[in-house]
Design a protein around this motif. Sequence first.
Motif, PDB file in Angstrom:
ATOM      1  N   PHE A   6       0.858  -1.177   0.000  1.00 64.28           N
ATOM      2  CA  PHE A   6       0.000   0.000   0.000  1.00 64.28           C
ATOM      3  C   PHE A   6       0.896   1.228   0.000  1.00 64.28           C
ATOM      4  O   PHE A   6       1.703   1.416   0.914  1.00 64.28           O
ATOM      5  CB  PHE A   6      -0.927   0.045   1.209  1.00 64.28           C
ATOM      6  CG  PHE A   6      -1.809   1.270   1.219  1.00 64.28           C
ATOM      7  CD1 PHE A   6      -2.970   1.306   0.468  1.00 64.28           C
ATOM      8  CD2 PHE A   6      -1.453   2.392   1.953  1.00 64.28           C
ATOM      9  CE1 PHE A   6      -3.773   2.439   0.450  1.00 64.28           C
ATOM     10  CE2 PHE A   6      -2.257   3.532   1.942  1.00 64.28           C
ATOM     11  CZ  PHE A   6      -3.416   3.547   1.188  1.00 64.28           C
ATOM     12  N   HIS A   7       0.719   2.082  -1.025  1.00 63.91           N
ATOM     13  CA  HIS A   7       1.542   3.280  -1.144  1.00 63.91           C
ATOM     14  C   HIS A   7       0.727   4.568  -1.229  1.00 63.91           C
ATOM     15  O   HIS A   7       1.307   5.647  -1.354  1.00 63.91           O
ATOM     16  CB  HIS A   7       2.458   3.177  -2.355  1.00 63.91           C
ATOM     17  CG  HIS A   7       3.475   2.079  -2.245  1.00 63.91           C
ATOM     18  ND1 HIS A   7       4.504   2.101  -1.321  1.00 63.91           N
ATOM     19  CD2 HIS A   7       3.609   0.908  -2.918  1.00 63.91           C
ATOM     20  CE1 HIS A   7       5.234   1.007  -1.447  1.00 63.91           C
ATOM     21  NE2 HIS A   7       4.714   0.262  -2.403  1.00 63.91           N
TER      22      HIS A   7
ATOM     23  N   VAL B 256      -1.657   4.770  -5.978  1.00 64.08           N
ATOM     24  CA  VAL B 256      -2.572   3.628  -5.938  1.00 64.08           C
ATOM     25  C   VAL B 256      -2.210   2.625  -7.037  1.00 64.08           C
ATOM     26  O   VAL B 256      -2.434   1.422  -6.886  1.00 64.08           O
ATOM     27  CB  VAL B 256      -4.045   4.073  -6.037  1.00 64.08           C
ATOM     28  CG1 VAL B 256      -4.481   4.340  -7.472  1.00 64.08           C
ATOM     29  CG2 VAL B 256      -4.972   3.029  -5.422  1.00 64.08           C
TER      30      VAL B 256
ATOM     31  N   THR C 253       0.210   0.499  -5.484  1.00 65.59           N
ATOM     32  CA  THR C 253      -0.396  -0.347  -4.461  1.00 65.59           C
ATOM     33  C   THR C 253      -0.750  -1.709  -5.042  1.00 65.59           C
ATOM     34  O   THR C 253      -1.334  -1.809  -6.121  1.00 65.59           O
ATOM     35  CB  THR C 253      -1.649   0.350  -3.885  1.00 65.59           C
ATOM     36  OG1 THR C 253      -1.229   1.515  -3.162  1.00 65.59           O
ATOM     37  CG2 THR C 253      -2.433  -0.559  -2.974  1.00 65.59           C
TER      38      THR C 253
ATOM     39  N   TYR D 233      -8.924  -0.327  -2.956  1.00 63.90           N
ATOM     40  CA  TYR D 233      -8.169   0.854  -3.356  1.00 63.90           C
ATOM     41  C   TYR D 233      -8.159   1.122  -4.856  1.00 63.90           C
ATOM     42  O   TYR D 233      -8.131   2.276  -5.283  1.00 63.90           O
ATOM     43  CB  TYR D 233      -6.728   0.741  -2.837  1.00 63.90           C
ATOM     44  CG  TYR D 233      -6.681   0.508  -1.352  1.00 63.90           C
ATOM     45  CD1 TYR D 233      -7.157   1.464  -0.465  1.00 63.90           C
ATOM     46  CD2 TYR D 233      -6.198  -0.693  -0.830  1.00 63.90           C
ATOM     47  CE1 TYR D 233      -7.141   1.240   0.895  1.00 63.90           C
ATOM     48  CE2 TYR D 233      -6.173  -0.921   0.534  1.00 63.90           C
ATOM     49  CZ  TYR D 233      -6.654   0.053   1.392  1.00 63.90           C
ATOM     50  OH  TYR D 233      -6.643  -0.183   2.745  1.00 63.90           O
TER      51      TYR D 233
ATOM     52  N   GLN E  63       5.013  -4.483   5.382  1.00 68.05           N
ATOM     53  CA  GLN E  63       3.801  -4.056   4.681  1.00 68.05           C
ATOM     54  C   GLN E  63       2.714  -3.708   5.696  1.00 68.05           C
ATOM     55  O   GLN E  63       2.446  -4.479   6.618  1.00 68.05           O
ATOM     56  CB  GLN E  63       3.308  -5.145   3.736  1.00 68.05           C
ATOM     57  CG  GLN E  63       4.190  -5.319   2.525  1.00 68.05           C
ATOM     58  CD  GLN E  63       3.574  -6.249   1.485  1.00 68.05           C
ATOM     59  OE1 GLN E  63       2.809  -7.150   1.804  1.00 68.05           O
ATOM     60  NE2 GLN E  63       3.903  -6.020   0.220  1.00 68.05           N
TER      61      GLN E  63
END
Length: 436
Positions: A150-151, A158, A161, A167, A219
């Motif tokens: 998840f970024h 996204v 991600t 998301y 993570q």
Amino acid sequence: MNAPQKAANLNAPHTNASWHARRQAATPRGVGVFGDFFIERAKNAEFWDIEGRRFIDFAGGIAVLNTGHVHPKVQAAIAAQLQRFTHSCYQVVPYTEYVALAERINALVPIDGPVKTAFFSTGAEAIENAMKIARSATGRTGVIAFGGAFHGRTMFSVALTGKVQPYKAGFGPFPPEIYHVPFPAQGASLDETKHAMEQLFKCDIEPSRVAAIVFEPVQGEGGFNVIQKEAVQWLRALCDQHGILLVADEVQTGFARTGKMFAMEHFGVSPDLMTMAKSMAGGTTLSAVSGKAAIMDGPAPGGLGGTYAGNPLAIAASLAVLEVMEEEQLPARAQKLGDQLIAHLISRRAQYKTRMGDVRGLGAMVACEFIDPATGAPDADTTKRVQMAALKRGLLLLTCGVYGNVIRFLFPLTIEDSVFAEGLAAFDAALAEVLA
């Protein structure tokens, strides 16, 4: 023209139910909200809702409150800055505190050689700018990330991600030149990651076009999966071999959560760039990108920044946060609490051996899985029931994981021992209700 919406009745009952109904009418469903209660006030690891109910906070605003709610030192720093000025836009009229914080961060991050830091507002914004810096510095376009990552929620972050629901679903197409390989932790071996990377370089993009490989040392949304130390060392060697930049996303792991100021200190590897946010500013909006000075200087003047980037109130809060972390020895506190929690969870797993799965973590970034007793498959339903049973007892917990079967623990590192013990007792009672 549509008729204007009727103004809210300010004299309506001040209850959670009434505000919940108003929230549903006034805000979009895409902003998912877990609680059907509304916070009124908070202190350290506790908060109270508008009806006076007390909660123990094991969520920490999703890892933002390592120094707790309304730490007196952070509160005082914000109040003092509020008397001086609240905004000038650093790119128009700079202020000394921005530079002083950059110097402090440069001295703390585990990056070899001269370091520079730029400030932004959110973790996603930090990731976006790290990718801009990487592309500018290398002249390349490709970026490699990992499954389960998840970024952020902006279009580029996204796209990085590695989790579709909730998301990415319905938001594509995403920016090109972004690739994913299995994360070398839970569910994937380092050999699998190496094979996937080899196939990627054979089938999709040559290494000479890859600007960066970005990863979370642990993570967050993906399930608190701790990357293998050998994998970090391999990534460093791979990046060195092909001139690729190694980017560590420490938005959730940073600032004492894992028992070190930054999780990368556990692996003995220096990244080229690091992103950070969340607990760096005590609940105010601040993020940063730090990196090797020559790389950070890749973009031309004007290529980085933002109207609110490095807001003075947040900068003041962050300087205070660093003082608190040093004075209260929060990295060591995180390790102590994390060790206690892991031992507690392992004992509960022995008690509920067919229902609880893996217990894992780094420092105080700890999680446990729930599994189906018949098949051993991820059990999201039981996980949710445990979460709600804990909430009924006044303990706020968060779930995570690609399969939604992981409960993560993100209590403030400043939590009192008595409140920590009370929270664990509430968790035990929730387990007994759901798993017995």
